[in-house]
Design a protein around this motif. Structure first.
Motif, PDB file in Angstrom:
ATOM      1  N   THR A  73      38.519  24.864  45.665  1.00 52.87           N
ATOM      2  CA  THR A  73      37.590  24.685  46.779  1.00 52.87           C
ATOM      3  C   THR A  73      36.149  24.469  46.325  1.00 52.87           C
ATOM      4  OG1 THR A  73      37.381  27.071  46.934  1.00 52.87           O
ATOM      5  CG2 THR A  73      38.960  26.033  48.400  1.00 52.87           C
ATOM      6  N   LEU A  74      35.876  24.584  45.014  1.00 50.68           N
ATOM      7  CA  LEU A  74      34.502  24.392  44.541  1.00 50.68           C
ATOM      8  C   LEU A  74      34.110  22.926  44.634  1.00 50.68           C
ATOM      9  CD1 LEU A  74      34.620  26.453  41.226  1.00 50.68           C
ATOM     10  CD2 LEU A  74      33.540  27.157  43.349  1.00 50.68           C
ATOM     11  N   THR A  98      39.055  31.346  51.336  1.00 51.63           N
ATOM     12  CA  THR A  98      40.284  31.677  50.596  1.00 51.63           C
ATOM     13  C   THR A  98      40.020  32.500  49.342  1.00 51.63           C
ATOM     14  OG1 THR A  98      40.132  29.514  49.551  1.00 51.63           O
ATOM     15  CG2 THR A  98      41.668  29.727  51.378  1.00 51.63           C
ATOM     16  N   GLU A  99      38.754  32.516  48.865  1.00 54.58           N
ATOM     17  CA  GLU A  99      38.445  33.312  47.679  1.00 54.58           C
ATOM     18  C   GLU A  99      38.265  34.785  48.017  1.00 54.58           C
ATOM     19  OE1 GLU A  99      35.200  31.991  45.272  1.00 54.58           O
ATOM     20  OE2 GLU A  99      35.935  29.946  45.140  1.00 54.58           O
ATOM     21  N   ARG A 138      31.038  30.381  49.102  1.00 55.10           N
ATOM     22  CA  ARG A 138      32.383  30.018  48.649  1.00 55.10           C
ATOM     23  C   ARG A 138      33.322  29.946  49.850  1.00 55.10           C
ATOM     24  NH1 ARG A 138      33.111  31.261  43.145  1.00 55.10           N
ATOM     25  NH2 ARG A 138      31.125  30.891  42.122  1.00 55.10           N
ATOM     26  N   ALA A 139      34.463  29.312  49.612  1.00 60.83           N
ATOM     27  CA  ALA A 139      35.439  29.174  50.686  1.00 60.83           C
ATOM     28  C   ALA A 139      36.101  30.516  50.995  1.00 60.83           C
ATOM     29  CB  ALA A 139      36.495  28.153  50.290  1.00 60.83           C
TER      30      ALA A 139
END
Lengths: 173, 98
Positions: free
Chosen positions: A110-111, B15-16, B12-13
């Protein structure tokens, strides 16, 4: 063209307070280079040191130097509130080279890895193809390093082989 | 997907991260002094508020640290993310007044 290989390196996890000058100075002296204090950055000279958190770093060095380095750090930081762990047996480093690596990794990460946002000296802990990874950009070509738990490394190598239609990375150097 | 700004690593997303429930619940100093009802209240009872909610998140795939998020449970809009050590009293008055 993407090229990747498994690299035999020594891994050390170092924890201590970034605000404690005794710790920072002691570690800097032993390591011979400064700890990256800014978030999501790494420093490279004698070793590669990744920022993992406000009080946590990952030192990556030649595999036969790790044990000595741990002993030296333990001696230099004795009595301080720190943790020094040799993770060489538990982690695997993969190095990927090629201009299309960001696009490859973007398939399962996702980065934002566009070179203007994630360049040499940048690093991040994130997820890649459902595994937890430490990802760093370590060279201009560009070269990326992925550090992953050993038990996930075979899976991640298979994923990379599948996505690049190659058989690279199967021999550890 | 939510974009959550970890106070240490930046945006950050979702999901992290992993969710840790309502924030600002202090463990009773002397659990033995409590009645069963008071203990159960500490363990299980949550505000489940509609609107702004102070909650805990862990950056599981990143720096693995806990921090607090103020999020609207209706619109999912995140108002603020901050370190867990931030003095709770000022935050408390502010969010409980909502």
């Amino acid at each position: 063209m993407t090229d990747f290989s498994r690299v035999d390196l020594g891994h050390i996890n170092l924890r201590g307070s970034a605000e404690d000058s005794r710790f920072v100075d002691g570690a800097t002296k032993v390591l011979g280079q400064s700890l990256p204090l800014a978030a999501n950055t790494l420093t490279q000279s004698l070793h590669r040191i990744y920022w993992l958190g406000p009080d946590e770093w990952q030192v990556v060095t030649e595999s036969d130097r790790a044990a000595d380095l741990v002993r030296q750090l333990e001696a230099a930081l004795a009595g301080q509130h720190v943790a020094i762990n040799d993770l060489s047996g538990g982690q695997v480093a993969l190095q990927l080279t090629g201009t299309d690596v960001p696009e490859l990794l973007a398939r399962a990460c996702t980065l934002d890895l566009h070179p203007s946002l994630f360049g040499v000296g940048d690093c991040a802990q994130s997820g890649l193809a459902k595994t937890n990874v430490l990802l760093g950009c370590i060279g201009e070509t560009p070269v990326y390093e992925i550090i992953v738990r050993r038990s996930y490394s075979e899976y991640l190598l298979r994923w990379l082989r599948q996505k690049t239609h190659s058989r690279a990375g199967s021999v550890s150097s | 997907m939510l974009l959550i700004a970890c106070p240490y690593c930046g945006e950050r997303a979702e999901t992290e991260f992993s969710y840790g429930g309502e924030a600002g619940i202090a463990r009773p100093k002397d659990p033995h002094a409590l009645s069963d009802e008071q203990w159960a209240d500490y363990l299980f009872m949550r505000k489940n508020s509609r609107g702004m909610h102070r909650e805990l998140w862990n950056h599981a795939q990143g720096c693995r640290r806990w921090f607090e998020v103020e999020r609207d449970t209706v619109s999912y809009v995140i108002k603020e993310c901050y370190e867990i050590a931030t003095p709770a009293t000022s935050r408390d008055n502010q969010s409980r007044a909502d």
